[in-house]
Each structure stands twice: as C-alpha cells, then as structure tokens.
Write an enzyme that holds these catalytic residues in place. Structure first.
Site, PDB file in Angstrom:
ATOM      1  CB  VAL A  96      43.670  51.450  40.004  1.00 22.24           C
ATOM      2  CG1 VAL A  96      44.551  51.788  38.570  1.00 22.24           C
ATOM      3  CG2 VAL A  96      42.388  51.935  40.958  1.00 22.24           C
ATOM      4  CG  ASP A 128      41.669  57.716  49.783  1.00 24.74           C
ATOM      5  OD1 ASP A 128      42.326  56.773  49.989  1.00 24.74           O
ATOM      6  OD2 ASP A 128      40.996  58.433  49.629  1.00 24.74           O
ATOM      7  CE  LYS A 143      42.742  60.025  47.878  1.00 26.90           C
ATOM      8  NZ  LYS A 143      41.764  59.969  47.295  1.00 26.90           N
ATOM      9  N   GLY A 183      37.016  56.136  40.990  1.00 23.38           N
ATOM     10  CA  GLY A 183      36.576  55.358  39.461  1.00 23.38           C
ATOM     11  C   GLY A 183      37.795  54.581  38.618  1.00 23.38           C
TER      12      GLY A 183
HETATM   13  P1  NAP Z   1      40.621  46.315  43.834  1.00 21.27           P
HETATM   14  O1  NAP Z   1      39.824  46.387  42.854  1.00 21.27           O
HETATM   15  O2  NAP Z   1      40.809  45.813  45.044  1.00 21.27           O
HETATM   16  O3  NAP Z   1      42.165  45.294  43.042  1.00 21.27           O
HETATM   17  C1  NAP Z   1      43.236  45.134  43.651  1.00 21.27           C
HETATM   18  C2  NAP Z   1      43.990  44.326  43.218  1.00 21.27           C
HETATM   19  O4  NAP Z   1      45.249  43.434  43.842  1.00 21.27           O
HETATM   20  C3  NAP Z   1      42.913  42.878  42.202  1.00 21.27           C
HETATM   21  O5  NAP Z   1      43.423  42.644  41.508  1.00 21.27           O
HETATM   22  C4  NAP Z   1      44.296  41.641  43.928  1.00 21.27           C
HETATM   23  O6  NAP Z   1      43.380  40.691  43.026  1.00 21.27           O
HETATM   24  C5  NAP Z   1      45.269  42.496  43.795  1.00 21.27           C
HETATM   25  N1  NAP Z   1      46.197  41.578  45.260  1.00 21.27           N
HETATM   26  C6  NAP Z   1      45.921  42.175  45.767  1.00 21.27           C
HETATM   27  N2  NAP Z   1      46.615  41.658  46.881  1.00 21.27           N
HETATM   28  C7  NAP Z   1      47.304  41.094  46.211  1.00 21.27           C
HETATM   29  C8  NAP Z   1      48.281  40.092  46.486  1.00 21.27           C
HETATM   30  N3  NAP Z   1      48.825  40.010  47.720  1.00 21.27           N
HETATM   31  N4  NAP Z   1      48.927  39.504  45.276  1.00 21.27           N
HETATM   32  C9  NAP Z   1      48.298  39.776  44.258  1.00 21.27           C
HETATM   33  N5  NAP Z   1      47.295  40.089  43.689  1.00 21.27           N
HETATM   34  C10 NAP Z   1      46.858  41.265  45.162  1.00 21.27           C
HETATM   35  O7  NAP Z   1      41.909  48.228  44.156  1.00 21.27           O
HETATM   36  P2  NAP Z   1      41.595  48.885  43.231  1.00 21.27           P
HETATM   37  O8  NAP Z   1      40.404  50.119  43.391  1.00 21.27           O
HETATM   38  O9  NAP Z   1      41.771  48.567  42.282  1.00 21.27           O
HETATM   39  O10 NAP Z   1      42.976  49.740  44.246  1.00 21.27           O
HETATM   40  C11 NAP Z   1      44.051  49.515  43.986  1.00 21.27           C
HETATM   41  C12 NAP Z   1      44.968  50.579  44.526  1.00 21.27           C
HETATM   42  O11 NAP Z   1      44.618  52.414  43.917  1.00 21.27           O
HETATM   43  C13 NAP Z   1      44.726  50.998  45.820  1.00 21.27           C
HETATM   44  O12 NAP Z   1      46.351  51.035  46.823  1.00 21.27           O
HETATM   45  C14 NAP Z   1      43.840  52.181  45.682  1.00 21.27           C
HETATM   46  O13 NAP Z   1      44.205  53.438  47.453  1.00 21.27           O
HETATM   47  C15 NAP Z   1      44.446  52.857  44.491  1.00 21.27           C
HETATM   48  N6  NAP Z   1      43.330  53.790  44.300  1.00 21.27           N
HETATM   49  C16 NAP Z   1      42.154  53.570  44.303  1.00 21.27           C
HETATM   50  C17 NAP Z   1      41.634  54.729  43.038  1.00 21.27           C
HETATM   51  C18 NAP Z   1      40.029  53.754  42.930  1.00 21.27           C
HETATM   52  O14 NAP Z   1      39.328  54.357  42.669  1.00 21.27           O
HETATM   53  N7  NAP Z   1      39.577  52.873  42.945  1.00 21.27           N
HETATM   54  C19 NAP Z   1      41.629  55.192  42.529  1.00 21.27           C
HETATM   55  C20 NAP Z   1      42.946  56.224  43.314  1.00 21.27           C
HETATM   56  C21 NAP Z   1      43.733  54.757  44.098  1.00 21.27           C
HETATM   57  P3  NAP Z   1      42.435  40.139  42.810  1.00 21.27           P
HETATM   58  O15 NAP Z   1      41.926  40.605  41.982  1.00 21.27           O
HETATM   59  O16 NAP Z   1      42.290  38.418  42.824  1.00 21.27           O
HETATM   60  O17 NAP Z   1      41.761  39.969  44.463  1.00 21.27           O
HETATM   61  N1  HSE Z   2      38.428  55.678  47.725  1.00 21.38           N
HETATM   62  C1  HSE Z   2      39.407  56.314  47.090  1.00 21.38           C
HETATM   63  C2  HSE Z   2      38.210  57.697  46.906  1.00 21.38           C
HETATM   64  C3  HSE Z   2      39.262  55.836  45.954  1.00 21.38           C
HETATM   65  O1  HSE Z   2      37.075  57.192  47.188  1.00 21.38           O
HETATM   66  O2  HSE Z   2      38.576  58.754  46.645  1.00 21.38           O
HETATM   67  C4  HSE Z   2      40.083  57.118  45.089  1.00 21.38           C
HETATM   68  O3  HSE Z   2      41.810  57.153  45.751  1.00 21.38           O
END
Ligand code: NAP
Ligand code: HSE
Length: 434
Positions: free
Chosen positions: A18, A205, A209, A306
């Site tokens: 994200v 998850d 929501k 995504g």
């Molecule tokens: P991700 O790809 O795992 O990214 C997490 C990021 O946070 C990484 O860059 C990680 O560092 C960093 N991080 C984690 N713990 C940390 C700490 N203690 N100190 C400093 N940096 C730290 O996760 P994501 O998919 O982007 O999701 C992030 C958030 O958005 C979550 O709450 C998720 O539920 C929400 N979300 C995600 C999506 C989706 O489609 N992916 C959609 C809606 C909401 P590193 O890169 O070094 O590991």
């Molecule tokens: N892991 C979540 C999903 C990301 O698949 O919907 C969006 O919140």
C-alpha cells in the site's frame, strides 16, 4: 493553482504494497493533487522494517528509516500515513501522532476495528483528523458515504463482499475449478492478501471491516470480537458445484443489520442466488450493498485490494485531511451515541444448505426428514445423488432459527443412516432484487 511555497510533508509508516501505491500515485498525480489540495504533498520520510531491501518507490533513498517513531516526531512531517499494519507499534504511533496535533490517515482495519473508539477520541481531543477510508473495501468510497452522504438516513442493513483475497479464491475455484492453495498463492503474489493470509481466509479481515461498517451505520461501537465469524477454509469443490447446480454462488459475506433494536453482525461463506447483485462481483472486487429507509438500495463496487486501488483511497484521505489542516478544520466525527445490544447468532433466522453423506438404503430420507421436523426446521428442497452403497443428500431449508438448525445438525450426526454431515452453509436469499 497551489501556491508554489505551500508544502505539506507526509511521513509514511510502511513502504510495502500500500505504501508503494501511495507513493506512486502522489508522484504521478502531483500537479493535479497540489491544485486540488492547495499545497504540494511531499513524502519526507518513510519508515520500513528492513533497510537493506531494494525498493522502487519514487522517493529519494535518504527518506528511508527503520525508526518509525522518529518519523512521527519529525518536524518535517505534517501528516502521518500509517500503512504498516498490525496492532503494535501502529497503535502507539498513531496515538502519538494525534497527540502531537498531526492528522493521521490509516488503512489498518484490524486496528480501527479493535481500538476505533479510543482512536476517535484521541483525534477529537487533539482537534485533528483520523481518516481510514482505505481500511474498508480498498478503493471503494464507503466510509465517507456512511459518515456524510447518508448521515440523514436510517440504515437498516449492509451486506458486502469485503475481502478481495477470498473473493478472488472463490471466483477462480468456481469458474476454473482451480485448486485452493494455488489460488491463495496467486492472491499473495498479487498483493491482495494480508501478511498473514489466515486473516483473509479465516474471515478475520472481513469481520474487522464489518465491525467498522456496523459502528458507522448504526451509530454505535461494534468491535471485531462482536462479529460472528466463519472463514472459507471448509468450503469444498462439491459445495461450489452444488451451489452452481442449484442456481447459487458461494461468497464470503459480511452482514450487519439492525433487528428489533439489536445489532447483528456476521461474516461467513453463504449461498447467494445468482440473481443477487453481489453474486456477479468477481475476483478481487469488493461490493457493499446498503439498504436505507429513504435512499433504498445502494451498491458500491470496486477493487477491494491491491497497491493502487488501496493507494487511491489513502491519497484521497490525505488530500482531505490536508485541506482541513490548511483551513484549521476537522472532518466529520463518528457518532457513537446509541447503546449497543447485540443479537446472538443462535437467534439468526435464515435458510440453510446441508450436505449429508448417507447410506444408500430405504428409510434414510424419512429418518433425516423426521429429524429436521423434530427440531422445527422445515425442508424446502431435497436432492439425492448416489453411487453404489453411498449417497449424498442435499437439503435446502426454509427460514429457520440458527439455534434450531444447530441442534438438528448435532442430531443428524447420531442417525444410523447418516455417515457424516459434510457441509452446512447459510443461504442468503433475503432482500433479493428480482
Ligand atoms: P506490507 O506490504 O506487508 O507492508 C508493510 C510495510 O510496513 C513494509 O514496508 C514494512 O517494512 C513496514 N513495517 C512493518 N512493521 C514495521 C515496523 N515495526 N517499523 C517500520 N516499518 C514497518 O503490507 P500492506 O499490504 O501494504 O498493508 C499495509 C496495511 O494496509 C495493513 O494494515 C493492511 O491491512 C492494509 N490494507 C492492505 C491492503 C492491500 O491490498 N494490501 C488493502 C487495504 C488495506 P518492510 O518492507 O521492511 O518489511
Ligand atoms: N487482504 C485484504 C483483502 C486487503 O484481501 O481484501 C484489503 O483490505
């Protein structure tokens, strides 16, 4: 035009899926965003866990740090964007940012669903915004419509496909007969899944929501633990094929409704008639079907997961809080003025699909039918598939009380003609638009 000298600086907590989407959108749309906001938005710091990892975010290498608290505290950070996930340290960092008067944008549904009221209070007390549009259904605007556009209406029910990963898995299992594990790996590679994908497939998850939507819709406080939850792990290829044959699709649904002044929230896989608007929502798309007294039925549809779809919602929030910051204002608050009374899942009234492995011999169907009748569950339809000495009975019930259905299922397991109760799923035909 944005004044050349006006710059608001963003501290990004997380530079993963994200965070990457947010950085790319801010870079690509910089000029228009500046005009719409009234200031240039620049990422001044990015906190990550692993500084050795190669990253392709459009930011200078010098902005990276592994000290997330330093990002929150930095003088050159005006707005904090939390996209690291998890309860801690994210929660502490958000509270610290708010307490120091910095607005926060987060995509963290797990945190908002568990600590929402405390965070809203912290934002209120500090007089700054806490925005979380991306926390529910990715790109789909649903938080703002509930908080603002529908503020004058009475919402009675929300039913949604709230998780992209599970919808992607179920869609490919349905349309291609694809293997569960292989499709889950694809969802992870595409950036849809949570860091721990059991949060997706186990329904946690979607439950987070659902809790957030229920709180907003019913002006109350519903937390993650209040939501009844079942995941898709036990949905089999046979269930999917049977649903298809009978005119249904299987979807992981999040449902929040108000019944007799009590709030009912649940997440579980369900048979949904192919005619329902949510049945055609495929792949990583999410959709939220809202029923309101005055507005009637509304459906919000879009990509639920995504990098860029979620990044779009985060950047929209950043612009919103930036505009407020420039004007010394705050956005709409959450109203939680109504006491919450929850309706227990045993009191749910819906239809059920039951799949039984039975002995292929005379009298079994009568024995099964009697068992349903003895527990006040009326059968609407029944089919039998057989091969050699085994057979399967597929039953769809009329609307029944969940507590009665559960007692029936326990009793079915003790019948001599029933080898096993292979599947039980809820059938959501209520409110189907013809
Ligand atoms: P991700 O790809 O795992 O990214 C997490 C990021 O946070 C990484 O860059 C990680 O560092 C960093 N991080 C984690 N713990 C940390 C700490 N203690 N100190 C400093 N940096 C730290 O996760 P994501 O998919 O982007 O999701 C992030 C958030 O958005 C979550 O709450 C998720 O539920 C929400 N979300 C995600 C999506 C989706 O489609 N992916 C959609 C809606 C909401 P590193 O890169 O070094 O590991
Ligand atoms: N892991 C979540 C999903 C990301 O698949 O919907 C969006 O919140």
């Amino acid at each position: 035009m944005a004044p050349d000298d006006k710059v608001l600086r963003i501290g990004l907590l997380g530079g993963g899926t994200v965070g990457g989407g947010v950085a790319r959108i801010l870079a690509r749309e910089a000029e228009d965003i500046a005009v719409r906001t009234g200031a240039h938005l620049r990422i001044s710091r990015v906190a990550v866990r692993d500084l050795t990892r190669t990253r392709d975010l459009p930011v200078p290498d010098t902005v990276y740090t592994d000290d997330a608290q330093a990002v929150v505290d930095a003088d050159d950070v005006d707005i904090v964007v939390e996209v690291m996930g998890g309860l801690e340290p994210a929660g502490t960092l958000i509270r610290r940012a708010l307490a120091s008067g910095k607005p926060v944008v987060t995509a963290n549904k797990e945190l908002v669903a568990q600590q929402g009221p405390a965070l809203y209070r912290a934002a209120h007390d500090a007089g700054v915004d806490l925005a979380y549009e991306a926390a529910v259904a990715g790109a789909i605007p649903i938080i703002r419509p509930l908080k603002e556009s529908l503020a004058g209406d009475r919402i009675t029910r929300i039913m949604g496909i709230l998780n992209g990963t599970t919808n992607y898995i179920l869609t490919r299992m349905t349309e291609e007969g694809a293997d569960y594990d292989a499709v889950l790996a694809d969802a992870q590679a595409l950036g849809y899944a949570e860091a721990d994908p059991t949060a997706d497939v186990g329904g946690h998850d979607a439950a987070a929501k659902c809790a957030i939507l229920a709180s907003l819709a019913f002006d109350t406080t519903v937390t993650l633990d209040d939501v009844f939850r079942e995941g898709i792990e036990r949905v089999t290829a046979t269930d999917i094929r049977t649903a298809d044959r009978l005119g249904y699709v299987i979807k992981l649904l999040g449902i929040a409704s108000e019944v007799d002044d009590r709030v009912e929230t649940r997440v579980h896989p369900a048979f949904l008639p192919k005619t329902h608007p949510l049945a055609s929502v495929r792949g990583s798309f999410n959709a939220v079907f809202v029923e309101a007294d005055a507005a009637g039925e509304l459906m919000f549809l879009g990509r639920g997961a995504g990098a860029e779809p979620t990044g779009s919602a985060v950047v929209g929030d950043v612009i919103d809080v930036a505009r407020n910051l420039l004007q010394g204002a705050r956005g709409a608050s959450e109203s939680q003025h109504r006491a919450k009374e929850l309706r227990a899942i045993e009191e749910l009234q819906t239809q059920y699909y039951v799949l039984l492995d039975v002995e292929d011999e005379a009298g079994v169907l009568a024995e099964v039918a009697r068992c349903f009748g003895d527990h006040d569950v009326s059968i609407a339809q029944v089919w039998q598939d057989g091969s050699e000495d085994t057979a399967q009975l597929v039953l769809i019930t009329h609307r029944a009380r969940e507590g009665d259905l559960r007692t029936t299922v326990s009793a079915l397991g003790t019948l001599s003609g029933v080898r096993s109760v292979a599947s039980v799923l809820r059938v959501e035909s209520e409110g189907v638009t013809p």
